[in-house]
Design a protein around this motif. Structure first.
Motif, short mmCIF file in Angstrom:
data_model
loop_
_atom_site.label_atom_id
_atom_site.label_comp_id
_atom_site.label_asym_id
_atom_site.label_seq_id
_atom_site.Cartn_x
_atom_site.Cartn_y
_atom_site.Cartn_z
N MET A 163 77.47 80.52 75.75
CA MET A 163 76.61 81.70 75.12
C MET A 163 75.13 81.15 74.73
O MET A 163 75.14 80.03 74.08
CB MET A 163 76.96 82.64 74.22
N ALA A 164 74.09 81.46 75.45
CA ALA A 164 72.83 81.19 74.85
C ALA A 164 72.49 81.89 73.60
O ALA A 164 72.60 83.26 73.62
CB ALA A 164 71.62 81.40 76.10
N VAL A 165 72.04 81.09 72.83
CA VAL A 165 71.49 81.93 71.38
C VAL A 165 70.06 81.65 71.06
O VAL A 165 69.54 80.58 71.50
CB VAL A 165 72.44 81.27 70.33
N PRO A 166 69.40 82.33 70.63
CA PRO A 166 67.94 82.26 70.08
C PRO A 166 67.74 81.08 69.05
O PRO A 166 66.45 80.48 69.16
CB PRO A 166 67.29 83.54 69.70
N SER A 167 68.68 80.77 68.21
CA SER A 167 68.37 79.75 67.11
C SER A 167 69.79 79.35 66.67
O SER A 167 70.76 79.93 66.67
CB SER A 167 67.57 80.37 66.06
N PRO A 168 69.46 78.38 65.90
CA PRO A 168 70.99 77.88 65.11
C PRO A 168 71.42 78.99 64.13
O PRO A 168 72.77 79.04 64.01
CB PRO A 168 70.26 76.53 64.33
N GLN A 169 70.34 79.44 63.61
CA GLN A 169 70.95 80.57 62.81
C GLN A 169 71.76 81.49 63.16
O GLN A 169 72.74 82.27 62.86
CB GLN A 169 69.79 81.46 61.89
#
Length: 468
Positions: free
Chosen positions: A224-230
């Motif tokens: 899954m692609a996520v926008p940020s580590p948070q």
């Protein structure tokens, strides 16, 4: 004061010829090629032969460097200077001694390769869940001696959590017969856990009673692609809500790792057409009645609604799941081919991980111009935060600032309540780091234990604790 292992000493042991090995580079170099070891290589075939060698070394004050699979990354398996030691390899001790499927227990020699133990567990209808990139060459003794982690710590724990009992040759050559299969035994000090993670400085692990677990009825994986580590951290919490104890692994990966794979190999099929800056690899093992792909789809839909993911792909077969994991497990090899300025195996409180990633890059930019490959086991807070030269340059161009890079990363890690050694151990590489960042009371207790169990100082001299 230690003495060297001389030809006369080796002759006095009366070992069979097969137990005396050529001291080749395979025994005397470490995977990153930074250090060169020395010594006489002995490969006993039994616990009794190990005890014989250790007793003689104790008597003559000759150092012993335990050698397992040679995959360690902190120099614990070699001794670069000082009197030539005995390099003690357990490569000939590879017996699966017994399997108790109904007890979920397996008894193995310490020289067994992890992949072979996994196969033996599968053949018994069980799972030995310790899993890491070097499982085709890493051996059980070394994995326990370093309390190895890997990708499944989130669900199953470190190597420590997967061991019930040990057989250990003590520094004076006597044998501790601690191969218990008991899960409850409160008869005194926990010597098993004292030996696990001691990196061969307190004794030689020769066999282990390992915990097995039932095989999950259904397994699955998704990128899954996520926008940020948070967002990745928030997705981890959401995955816990949706999948619970079925969540086996949760890996954070930066696009730099895939860029390295594209540049130098190994050749892999990327999971996304357009590689995102950040992505996670999620692995699940679920009981009967719950379809892994459906559980992962439900998670993806909830995460999309919460704006935690921007894209995703769910494995539709075991072959595709294996391909996903091949991406993750190939990243360390690509790192090796590029050649890092400095590599860091750190852990942080989970909530501190995004803040660390935000702060570390600009701090390093004040030292030099680098590429950063940040990846690791987000589920247990373990990051491999590795610093590389820019294209056209090599790590040798940055040798003079390597120490500053490591200090920068480790100082920030310590300031945020983290550890500078998450799963690779201390070895010889991080002895000074342990002194710098370790609690003084803890260090004093460790020194007392070392002096009590190994008064001659023959066990892995210079590893974990500096020689005095």
């Amino acid at each position: 004061m230690l003495n060297p292992a001389t030809p006369a000493f080796i002759d006095s042991l009366n070992l069979p010829p097969a137990a005396i090995k050529e001291a080749s580079d395979s025994y005397l170099t470490e995977p990153r090629g930074r250090w060169k070891g020395q010594g006489v290589v002995l490969a006993p075939s039994s616990t009794e032969e190990v005890a014989q060698i250790v007793a003689a070394c104790h008597r003559d004050r000759i150092g012993i460097v335990p050698y397992s699979g040679g995959t360690g990354l902190v120099g614990g398996q070699l001794m670069p200077d000082g009197p030539a030691p005995v390099v003690l390899s357990l490569e000939r001790m590879t017996q699966i001694r017994d399997v108790f499927p109904s007890e979920n227990v397996m008894i193995v020699d310490a020289g067994c390769i992890l992949a072979d133990v996994q196969t033996a567990a599968t053949d018994a209808g069980r799972l030995f869940p310790l899993s890491l990139a070097s499982e085709g060459s890493a051996r059980i003794g070394g994995l326990l001696a370093t309390n190895a982690g890997g990708v499944n710590v989130l669900r199953y724990g470190n190597a420590r959590a997967l061991c019930l009992g040990l057989e250990v040759v003590r520094p004076d050559g006597t044998i501790w017969h601690g191969l218990t299969r008991l899960r409850k035994d409160n008869t005194g000090y926990d010597l098993r856990n004292l030996m696990i993670g001691s990196e061969g400085t307190l004794g030689i692990i020769t066999a282990a009673a390992l915990k097995l677990v039932p095989q999950p009825a259904g397994i699955g994986a998704a990128f899954m692609a996520v926008p940020s580590p948070q967002a990745a951290l928030d997705l981890l919490a959401l995955a816990g809500d949706y999948i619970g104890d079925g969540l086996s692994a949760f890996e954070l990966i930066h696009r730099q790792g895939l860029d390295f794979l594209a540049d130098v190999g190994p050749d892999i099929k990327p999971p996304f057409k357009d590689t995102p800056d950040w992505m996670v690899l999620i692995d699940v093992g679920l009981p009967r009645g719950i379809a892994p792909d459906e559980a992962l789809m439900a998670l993806f839909e909830a995460a999309t609604e919460a704006e935690l993911v921007t894209d995703g792909v769910i494995a539709q077969s075991e072959a595709q799941r294996a391909a996903f994991w091949n991406v993750r497990e190939s990243i360390p090899e690509a790192n090796r081919r590029i050649g890092s300025v400095s590599s860091h195996d750190i852990s942080l409180p989970l909530s501190a991980v995004p803040d660390f990633i935000t702060k570390a890059a600009p701090a390093l930019a004040e030292i030099g111009d680098y590429r950063i490959n940040c990846f690791g086991h987000l589920g247990d807070g373990n990051l491999h935060y590795n610093v590389f030269p820019q294209p056209g340059r090599t790590r040798s161009d940055h040798e003079n600032d390597r120490a500053a890079v490591k200090t920068c990363v480790h100082d920030l890690t310590a300031s945020m309540g983290g550890s500078v050694s998450a799963e690779h151990g201390v070895g010889r590489l991080k002895v000074n780091d342990l002194l710098k960042y370790g609690d003084p009371a803890k260090l004093a207790m460790m020194r007392s234990v070392k002096d009590a169990l190994d008064p001659q100082g023959v066990m892995n001299p210079g590893a974990v604790l500096n020689q005095v």
